[in-house]
Design a protein around this motif. Structure first.
Motif, PDB file in Angstrom:
ATOM      1  N   LEU A 105       0.871  -1.174   0.000  1.00  0.00           N
ATOM      2  CA  LEU A 105       0.000   0.000   0.000  1.00  0.00           C
ATOM      3  C   LEU A 105       0.907   1.222   0.000  1.00  0.00           C
ATOM      4  CD1 LEU A 105      -2.515  -1.192   2.753  1.00  0.00           C
ATOM      5  CD2 LEU A 105      -2.783  -1.381   0.266  1.00  0.00           C
ATOM      6  N   ALA A 106       0.922   1.971  -1.102  1.00  0.00           N
ATOM      7  CA  ALA A 106       1.839   3.100  -1.273  1.00  0.00           C
ATOM      8  C   ALA A 106       1.052   4.360  -1.616  1.00  0.00           C
ATOM      9  CB  ALA A 106       2.856   2.800  -2.368  1.00  0.00           C
ATOM     10  N   PRO A 107       1.536   5.549  -1.195  1.00  0.00           N
ATOM     11  CA  PRO A 107       0.761   6.778  -1.371  1.00  0.00           C
ATOM     12  C   PRO A 107       0.808   7.380  -2.767  1.00  0.00           C
ATOM     13  CG  PRO A 107       2.829   7.253  -0.275  1.00  0.00           C
ATOM     14  CD  PRO A 107       2.759   5.759  -0.409  1.00  0.00           C
ATOM     15  N   THR A 108       1.834   7.087  -3.568  1.00  0.00           N
ATOM     16  CA  THR A 108       1.949   7.620  -4.924  1.00  0.00           C
ATOM     17  C   THR A 108       2.500   6.532  -5.844  1.00  0.00           C
ATOM     18  OG1 THR A 108       4.232   8.409  -4.719  1.00  0.00           O
ATOM     19  CG2 THR A 108       2.490   9.924  -3.988  1.00  0.00           C
ATOM     20  N   ARG A 109       2.302   6.717  -7.144  1.00  0.00           N
ATOM     21  CA  ARG A 109       2.849   5.751  -8.088  1.00  0.00           C
ATOM     22  C   ARG A 109       4.378   5.780  -8.071  1.00  0.00           C
ATOM     23  NH1 ARG A 109       1.305   2.285 -12.395  1.00  0.00           N
ATOM     24  NH2 ARG A 109       3.240   1.158 -12.773  1.00  0.00           N
ATOM     25  N   GLU A 110       4.957   6.946  -7.854  1.00  0.00           N
ATOM     26  CA  GLU A 110       6.411   7.060  -7.807  1.00  0.00           C
ATOM     27  C   GLU A 110       6.979   6.217  -6.663  1.00  0.00           C
ATOM     28  OE1 GLU A 110       9.545  10.740  -8.089  1.00  0.00           O
ATOM     29  OE2 GLU A 110       7.977  10.872  -6.560  1.00  0.00           O
ATOM     30  N   VAL A 111       6.379   6.337  -5.479  1.00  0.00           N
ATOM     31  CA  VAL A 111       6.820   5.529  -4.335  1.00  0.00           C
ATOM     32  C   VAL A 111       6.559   4.055  -4.591  1.00  0.00           C
ATOM     33  CG1 VAL A 111       6.340   4.999  -1.915  1.00  0.00           C
ATOM     34  CG2 VAL A 111       6.611   7.377  -2.635  1.00  0.00           C
ATOM     35  N   ALA A 112       5.389   3.740  -5.149  1.00  0.00           N
ATOM     36  CA  ALA A 112       5.048   2.342  -5.438  1.00  0.00           C
ATOM     37  C   ALA A 112       6.061   1.717  -6.383  1.00  0.00           C
ATOM     38  CB  ALA A 112       3.648   2.256  -6.027  1.00  0.00           C
ATOM     39  N   ASP A 113       6.464   2.449  -7.414  1.00  0.00           N
ATOM     40  CA  ASP A 113       7.433   1.922  -8.375  1.00  0.00           C
ATOM     41  C   ASP A 113       8.778   1.648  -7.709  1.00  0.00           C
ATOM     42  OD1 ASP A 113       5.611   1.978 -10.416  1.00  0.00           O
ATOM     43  OD2 ASP A 113       6.387   3.803 -11.353  1.00  0.00           O
ATOM     44  N   PHE A 114       9.221   2.594  -6.874  1.00  0.00           N
ATOM     45  CA  PHE A 114      10.523   2.397  -6.239  1.00  0.00           C
ATOM     46  C   PHE A 114      10.494   1.238  -5.247  1.00  0.00           C
ATOM     47  CE2 PHE A 114      13.617   3.035  -2.875  1.00  0.00           C
ATOM     48  CZ  PHE A 114      14.781   3.163  -3.617  1.00  0.00           C
ATOM     49  N   VAL A 115       9.488   1.209  -4.367  1.00  0.00           N
ATOM     50  CA  VAL A 115       9.434   0.176  -3.336  1.00  0.00           C
ATOM     51  C   VAL A 115       9.229  -1.201  -3.956  1.00  0.00           C
ATOM     52  CG1 VAL A 115       8.188  -0.635  -1.291  1.00  0.00           C
ATOM     53  CG2 VAL A 115       8.611   1.809  -1.595  1.00  0.00           C
ATOM     54  N   SER A 116       8.364  -1.296  -4.967  1.00  0.00           N
ATOM     55  CA  SER A 116       8.127  -2.603  -5.594  1.00  0.00           C
ATOM     56  C   SER A 116       9.287  -3.035  -6.478  1.00  0.00           C
ATOM     57  CB  SER A 116       6.829  -2.574  -6.412  1.00  0.00           C
ATOM     58  OG  SER A 116       6.907  -1.649  -7.478  1.00  0.00           O
ATOM     59  N   GLY A 117      10.196  -2.101  -6.780  1.00  0.00           N
ATOM     60  CA  GLY A 117      11.412  -2.464  -7.493  1.00  0.00           C
ATOM     61  C   GLY A 117      12.530  -2.891  -6.558  1.00  0.00           C
ATOM     62  N   THR A 118      12.320  -2.658  -5.256  1.00  0.00           N
ATOM     63  CA  THR A 118      13.315  -3.021  -4.254  1.00  0.00           C
ATOM     64  C   THR A 118      12.912  -4.276  -3.493  1.00  0.00           C
ATOM     65  OG1 THR A 118      13.857  -0.670  -4.004  1.00  0.00           O
ATOM     66  CG2 THR A 118      14.624  -2.138  -2.265  1.00  0.00           C
TER      67      THR A 118
END
Length: 237
Positions: free
Chosen positions: A55-68
């Motif tokens: 559960l992420a607040p923005t697509r930018e954060v979602a992309d980074f976290v799901s890439g890590t």
């Protein structure tokens, strides 16, 4: 001959809460007042059947976290965190979470004595890797993250979580319980006993990776990305 491109390390300062519930659902909250993305919070949920959700607040954060880290589903939802003394309240899309921290024990007192400048150094995280494994089974202070990234965790405080109230998709998850089995988002888990850790997380991008803005998610690692409603970066403390 050109020099290798410098890989700028990304630093996230904040808190990680690792919680288990009687239902078998485990929850990891990341609350980051200081990060390359500005202040934000995100939540990782592992269901009893093993499904991993971000559960992420923005697509930018979602992309980074799901890439890590590794997830089966990613949802972009507002994530709001409020702290009043030892009480934490979290609203993140389908999750309504509240938990209360207790007094720090000997390990928490020891970590509080560590200068913050040390916790930001990967060399310090490497030095504390073995003690962390012995004292907190499942915890890792360094490792290889997703997409060829490397990661270090420098703990600065540790408090136990005494009580949890959690409702996910309208279902009560039950009382606080050990984080068992360990969560499987990355190379390590959170402490088995529910806890709140003050931490500095350092991420080193993979060789040749683009600057931090616009990091792509790793292909094939995320089965679905859902935008529940327009995300915002708001985080309150």
């Amino acid at each position: 001959m050109s020099r290798p491109r410098h890989r700028r390390r990304l630093r996230f300062d904040g808190w990680i809460a690792g919680l288990g519930t009687a239902s078998g659902t485990r929850i990891v909250l990341g609350h980051w007042p200081a990060s390359p993305f500005g202040p934000f919070s995100d939540v990782m949920v592992e269901r009893p059947d093993g499904e991993r959700l971000l559960l992420a607040p923005t697509r930018e954060v979602a992309d980074f976290v799901s890439g890590t880290y590794v997830f089966d589903r990613v949802r972009v939802v507002p994530v709001d965190v409020r702290v009043a003394g030892g009480m934490w309240s979290v609203l993140a899309g389908p999750l309504d979470l509240r938990f209360t921290t207790g007094r720090r024990g000997p390990l928490g007192l020891l970590l509080r004595a560590v200068p913050g400048v040390l916790t930001r150094r990967p060399a310090w995280c490497t030095l504390t890797s073995v003690p962390a494994r012995l004292l907190l089974p499942g915890v890792r202070t360094r490792g290889s993250a997703g997409a060829g990234r490397r990661e270090w965790y420098g703990a600065r405080d540790l408090r136990p979580v005494r009580a949890v109230s959690a409702v996910f998709e309208g279902v009560d998850l039950g009382a606080v319980a050990p984080v068992r089995p360990p969560v499987r988002f990355g190379f390590g888990s959170v402490p088995r006993q529910p806890s709140l850790t003050r931490v500095t997380t350092t991420v080193e991008p993979a060789p040749g990776e683009a600057p931090w803005r616009g990091y792509p998610a790793v292909g094939g690692r995320v089965k679905a990305v859902e935008r529940i409603r327009p995300g915002r970066r708001g985080t309150r403390t």
